[in-house]
Scaffold this active site. Sequence first.
Site: not given
Length: 343
Positions: A49, A52, A174, A210, A213, A248, A250, A282
């Site tokens: 990101h 980041d 995404e 993803e 998702h 979600d 993950d 992810d």
Amino acid sequence: MSSGYRFSFGPWNIHEGADPFGPMVRSTVDLADKFKVFKDHGFDAIMLHDDDIVPDIDSKSASQIEDEAKAYRQLLDDQGLVAEIVAPRLWEDARGIDGPLTSNDLAARQWGIDRAKRTADLGDILGTDLLVLWLAREGTYIRESKNALDSHRYLIDSLNAILEHHPKIRIAIEPKPNEPMDQMYIPTIGHVMGLAHETVDPSRVGGLIETAHSQLAGLCPADDMAYALSLNKLWGVHLNDQNGMKYDQDKSFAAANLRTGFNQIRVLEAAGYKDIGMVAFDVKAMRTQKGPATSHLPNSKRIFELLVERVRSFDQNAADQCIANRDYEALELMVMEHLLGAS
Ligand code: GLO
Ligand code: MG
């Protein structure tokens, strides 16, 4: 033998275990220790990101941002790591509370666009032309709070602004149907493709799928990948898993739905994805895991590689025979026996 794929994950995939019902349960892992996970387990690339790369990015001057980004690039070079993608983190700042790209507030929309443009520029320094746009808060808690017709126009305007600002950047959207919002705009890869074609340069707008998702939208991630691949628009994957249509999760790749994992890899293999893009995980460690809690990453990679082997050793001639006989019961048993190691 190596599978030939290149692997990636993001710094956020090693985390402290906070969830909406409880605080952190592990201490923060230093960046240097995160880098060690990449190295120790054969990951090639990192997803980043904007903040980041440059923490508190909104409070810094253009030259400070450039200096810090160059220093981060040096850090990656020293590790032998490359940046797979850059992504504007548009959902944590107060200006992103109701969007920002589809916010009713013009100033918030402008902030979101400016931050995305700056992220594209960071890509130049970090050495990637791929910007991932996860449209986290672009949706509503109640549908009456925004004009959906305007919202779609705003999304196209935002994409155009990024494309016009940076001549080379490719945008991988995404999609996700919900969370954090009740309902998000652009919930599926089909919506992504439609939106891409309304922009000033459809050739530079594609998708990232993803697993979880697609599953949250009640769709098959393998089919979603095949759809995007058939249009040459699958520019990234976030492999993980999800146990039904709930929050979600993950989970580690294929840990809840082994056969769906097998089928995602079948599609990636058939399309030669290893020469197109990277395999990013992810994934999130279970909250119960004691620190530093990094094994979900190599575990996902291990499951992926074992499944690549299962896909490559699948007897396609025998499967074709079943298909020619329209004997899908036999085909299903073949698949299950193969997954269970009985062939
Ligand atoms: C959350 C998303 C998120 C994005 C990441 C990249 O549901 O999957 O992890 O992939 O922020 O922008
Ligand atoms: Mg993701």
